[in-house]
Design a protein around this motif. Structure first.
Motif, PDB file in Angstrom:
ATOM      1  N   ASN A 312     -35.725   0.791  68.478  1.00  0.00           N
ATOM      2  CA  ASN A 312     -36.891   0.565  67.626  1.00  0.00           C
ATOM      3  C   ASN A 312     -36.495  -0.039  66.286  1.00  0.00           C
ATOM      4  O   ASN A 312     -35.387   0.192  65.785  1.00  0.00           O
ATOM      5  CB  ASN A 312     -37.633   1.884  67.354  1.00  0.00           C
ATOM      6  CG  ASN A 312     -38.281   2.447  68.593  1.00  0.00           C
ATOM      7  OD1 ASN A 312     -38.508   1.727  69.565  1.00  0.00           O
ATOM      8  ND2 ASN A 312     -38.588   3.732  68.582  1.00  0.00           N
ATOM      9  N   PHE A 337     -46.262  -4.729  64.576  1.00  0.00           N
ATOM     10  CA  PHE A 337     -45.479  -3.562  64.170  1.00  0.00           C
ATOM     11  C   PHE A 337     -45.342  -2.586  65.353  1.00  0.00           C
ATOM     12  O   PHE A 337     -45.315  -1.388  65.162  1.00  0.00           O
ATOM     13  CB  PHE A 337     -46.148  -2.839  63.007  1.00  0.00           C
ATOM     14  CG  PHE A 337     -46.235  -3.647  61.743  1.00  0.00           C
ATOM     15  CD1 PHE A 337     -45.316  -3.464  60.723  1.00  0.00           C
ATOM     16  CD2 PHE A 337     -47.229  -4.594  61.571  1.00  0.00           C
ATOM     17  CE1 PHE A 337     -45.398  -4.198  59.553  1.00  0.00           C
ATOM     18  CE2 PHE A 337     -47.326  -5.341  60.399  1.00  0.00           C
ATOM     19  CZ  PHE A 337     -46.401  -5.144  59.398  1.00  0.00           C
ATOM     20  N   GLU A 338     -45.254  -3.106  66.556  1.00  0.00           N
ATOM     21  CA  GLU A 338     -45.254  -2.267  67.755  1.00  0.00           C
ATOM     22  C   GLU A 338     -44.057  -1.328  67.775  1.00  0.00           C
ATOM     23  O   GLU A 338     -42.906  -1.755  67.715  1.00  0.00           O
ATOM     24  CB  GLU A 338     -45.251  -3.139  69.000  1.00  0.00           C
ATOM     25  CG  GLU A 338     -45.366  -2.351  70.296  1.00  0.00           C
ATOM     26  CD  GLU A 338     -45.423  -3.262  71.511  1.00  0.00           C
ATOM     27  OE1 GLU A 338     -45.678  -2.758  72.601  1.00  0.00           O
ATOM     28  OE2 GLU A 338     -45.205  -4.478  71.337  1.00  0.00           O
ATOM     29  N   GLU A 339     -44.350  -0.009  67.837  1.00  0.00           N
ATOM     30  CA  GLU A 339     -43.338   1.047  67.916  1.00  0.00           C
ATOM     31  C   GLU A 339     -42.377   1.045  66.732  1.00  0.00           C
ATOM     32  O   GLU A 339     -41.279   1.602  66.809  1.00  0.00           O
ATOM     33  CB  GLU A 339     -42.554   0.957  69.226  1.00  0.00           C
ATOM     34  CG  GLU A 339     -43.413   1.145  70.467  1.00  0.00           C
ATOM     35  CD  GLU A 339     -42.597   1.193  71.751  1.00  0.00           C
ATOM     36  OE1 GLU A 339     -41.415   1.577  71.691  1.00  0.00           O
ATOM     37  OE2 GLU A 339     -43.154   0.842  72.803  1.00  0.00           O
ATOM     38  N   ALA A 340     -42.751   0.418  65.640  1.00  0.00           N
ATOM     39  CA  ALA A 340     -41.903   0.448  64.448  1.00  0.00           C
ATOM     40  C   ALA A 340     -41.885   1.859  63.857  1.00  0.00           C
ATOM     41  O   ALA A 340     -42.893   2.572  63.881  1.00  0.00           O
ATOM     42  CB  ALA A 340     -42.418  -0.544  63.408  1.00  0.00           C
ATOM     43  N   VAL A 341     -40.731   2.259  63.349  1.00  0.00           N
ATOM     44  CA  VAL A 341     -40.591   3.563  62.688  1.00  0.00           C
ATOM     45  C   VAL A 341     -40.421   3.283  61.204  1.00  0.00           C
ATOM     46  O   VAL A 341     -39.378   2.780  60.770  1.00  0.00           O
ATOM     47  CB  VAL A 341     -39.383   4.335  63.246  1.00  0.00           C
ATOM     48  CG1 VAL A 341     -39.238   5.666  62.513  1.00  0.00           C
ATOM     49  CG2 VAL A 341     -39.531   4.549  64.741  1.00  0.00           C
ATOM     50  N   VAL A 368     -48.084   4.265  63.892  1.00  0.00           N
ATOM     51  CA  VAL A 368     -47.076   3.836  62.920  1.00  0.00           C
ATOM     52  C   VAL A 368     -47.324   4.507  61.578  1.00  0.00           C
ATOM     53  O   VAL A 368     -46.390   4.859  60.855  1.00  0.00           O
ATOM     54  CB  VAL A 368     -47.095   2.302  62.773  1.00  0.00           C
ATOM     55  CG1 VAL A 368     -46.182   1.851  61.631  1.00  0.00           C
ATOM     56  CG2 VAL A 368     -46.659   1.637  64.076  1.00  0.00           C
TER      57      VAL A 368
END
Length: 602
Positions: A312, A337-341, A368
């Motif tokens: 990620n 921002f897919e699956e951004a931490v 998110v």
């Protein structure tokens, strides 16, 4: 004087056996040096073996043409130690130079020099000083180790012009007192590659400094490790690339208010990709991309390698500027921002999108920001709202992805630091453009409730706020006009019920007269129904409606009316006056609400 007429600093009769081999190979365009076996460059850097050493003066003489004509393929040397500083300052070389797997412990300088090509692949160099360097072809430091201790930079390419690509893949650039790579105002006709490069620098200039550089192709940092404990890891303010910027799986650790990765006012001709990247800054933004402009998309997604391993994108920052700051950025494609931490180790916002513009899809999954992905837009505060906020003041986008309108509405209510009308208006416009008028109205209703809750002073004093609250309860701030119609009908029914009730109550004990009853006929000849006779049910209901209507009469009061000479009659009259005032108010609000709806764009 012509360079060919200038004698070499090292005549042939003073050359070592290895140096004569280098000279002969340069004339034939063949490689020279330790070709059959590999020696560690760390050992080369300290060796005194004449069979492994070439003096720097010979290389300079060769490139100046002082040893006669050389093959166009260039001076190719491998596995040697260069004795002394290799000084090519202001040299206009007759051919290119390649020092592969060699050691230059005394450094390499080629300031304002002109070379057809330069390669230092897998070599160890104590500083490359190339300010104003002009290279017709490419610059290659693949697998090179550059160690320096100077404020100006370990590799200094300020103002250099590279006619091809600049490649540092797999290299290690270290400077304890300044940038590892200082390349402000660098210009390349080709791409810039620092894939799997380790760059450790020091100071506010950045570990890798590309301030105002112009890259004619892509700028690729995939898998790089950039570290700076006292400034940005990558400082690319005003960077311009004709192609994409890629930091896939890059690890960048920086420090300070400028950000771990600083892209302030950068212009990217393609995409800006941070898939699987890890950016960390414990005293400022992880990614500072204020006023960034991209012609393509911005991506902070999960990276999946060839073996199927998922990584990620992780952004951890601290402070009011946000962990990821895209203030006033313009993204020409999608912002994903897919699956951004994303995390802020203090109490600042996670993402700052103030005044940003996204021309494509804004793909920002609710989780998110809000780990629970909640959809509630009112009531109790979200448990994560205090520590996980997003700034969306002035954000413009055509469509949302990865988040429902209800989830986005929840973020606006519970995960923004202050009430602002524009984000609600933007969401409503998106829903309206998609043909969801009902959703748009609900968004605008929640906007008014958020205004009343978080900015009550904008509504006036206590009486004004109470009136606004009542307006919201009755007509949902004009966005649910049918509720006003229902309220109007209910008050009319109450007025009718009041008239009926008045006809059931006598004026006093032992009397047959009622509070509402027949009145004396207007003409003496009309005696068919005498005064004091009870009114019918329909007449009593009509009496209440007649007295309650703000405009128009039914004519019932000519036959049936309240006896205002009695206490009960006066009380019922006052009640009907109050109901008439309510009907006036409701009728006015209903007309205003419907007029507003008619004027709204479809």
């Amino acid at each position: 004087m012509d360079q060919e007429r200038i004698p070499p600093r090292l005549p042939v009769d003073k050359l070592t056996e290895l140096e004569r081999t280098v000279l002969d190979a340069a004339r034939l365009g063949e490689p020279a040096g330790l070709l059959d076996r590999r020696v560690d460059v760390e050992e080369l850097a300290v060796t005194d073996d004449p069979g492994l050493c070439v003096r720097a003066e010979l290389i300079r003489d060769l490139l100046l043409g002082r040893h006669g004509e050389l093959d166009p393929r260039g001076v190719l040397i491998a596995g040697v130690r260069v004795l002394g500083l290799l000084d090519l300052d202001r040299v206009t070389a007759v051919t290119g130079l390649a020092l592969v797997g060699s050691a230059l412990p005394d450094g390499f300088t080629c300031r304002h020099a002109s070379l057809p090509e330069l390669a230092l692949d897998e070599s160890l160099v104590s500083g490359v000083f190339a300010v104003g360097l002009l290279i017709e072809g490419g610059l290659f430091l693949r697998g090179a180790v550059v160690r320096s201790d100077g404020e100006a930079g370990g590799v200094r390419l300020s103002g250099a012009h590279i006619g091809g690509a600049a490649v540092f893949d797999g290299g290690e650039l270290v400077n304890s007192s300044g940038p590892a790579l200082s390349a402000e105002h660098l210009r390349t006709e080709g791409s810039l590659f620092l894939c799997a490069t380790v760059a450790r620098g020091n100071g506010e200039a950045g570990a890798v400094r590309l301030h105002s550089a112009h890259i004619g192709g892509q700028a690729v940092f995939d898998g790089a490790g950039l570290v700076n404990d006292s400034g940005p890891a990558l400082n690319a303010e005003y960077l311009r690339t004709d192609g994409s910027l890629s930091l896939r799986t890059t690890v960048a650790r920086g420090n300070g208010k400028w950000g771990a990765v600083r892209l302030h006012s950068a212009r990217i001709g393609g995409q800006a990709v941070f898939d699987g990247a890890g950016l960390v800054n414990d005293s400022g933004p992880a990614l500072n991309a204020e006023y960034l402009r991209t012609d393509g998309s911005l991506s902070l997604c999960t990276h999946v390698d060839d073996d199927g391993h998922r990584r990620n994108a992780v952004m951890r920052g601290r402070g009011d500027a946000g962990a990821v700051s895209l203030h006033s950025a313009h993204i020409g494609g999608q912002a994903v921002f897919e699956e951004a931490v994303i995390a802020d180790s203090g109490d600042g916002p996670l993402i700052v999108l103030a005044e940003a513009q996204v021309d494509g899809l804004l793909f920002l999954p609710a989780t998110v920001v809000c780990p629970q992905g909640r959809v509630e837009a009112g009531g109790r505060s979200c448990v994560a709202s205090a520590s996980r906020t997003v700034v969306v003041r002035g954000l413009v986008f055509p469509r949302l992805g990865g988040v429902s309108w209800r989830e986005w509405l929840h973020l606006l209510v519970h995960h923004t630091p202050e009430y602002l009308p524009q984000p609600y208006q933007q969401l409503a416009a998106v829903e309206r453009a998609a043909g969801h008028e009902g959703n748009a109205r609900q968004v605008l209703i929640v906007q008014q409730e958020d205004l009343r809750r978080r900015a009550p002073e904008a509504l006036g004093g206590r009486l004004a706020r109470l009136r606004y609250r009542l307006w919201g309860w009755l007509g949902r701030y004009g966005y649910r006009a049918h509720r006003l119609v229902l309220a109007l009908a209910a008050v009319l029914a109450l007025a009718g019920g009041t008239g009926y009730t008045a006809g059931q109550i006598t004026t006093g004990p032992g009397t047959d007269h009622h509070t509402a009853e027949r009145v004396r006929p207007p003409l003496p000849a009309d005696t068919t129904i005498p005064a004091g006779t009870p009114c019918s049910t329909v007449e009593l209901i009509g009496l209440g409606i007649d007295r309650g209507l703000p405009l128009g009469v039914t004519g019932v009061r000519a036959r049936c009316d309240l006896d205002t000479s009695t206490t009960a009659g006066q009380v019922f009259t006052i009640v009907l006056w109050v109901l008439q005032a309510l009907l006036w108010a409701l009728a006015t609000l209903t007309v205003a609400a419907y007029t507003s709806l008619i004027r709204k764009p479809a």
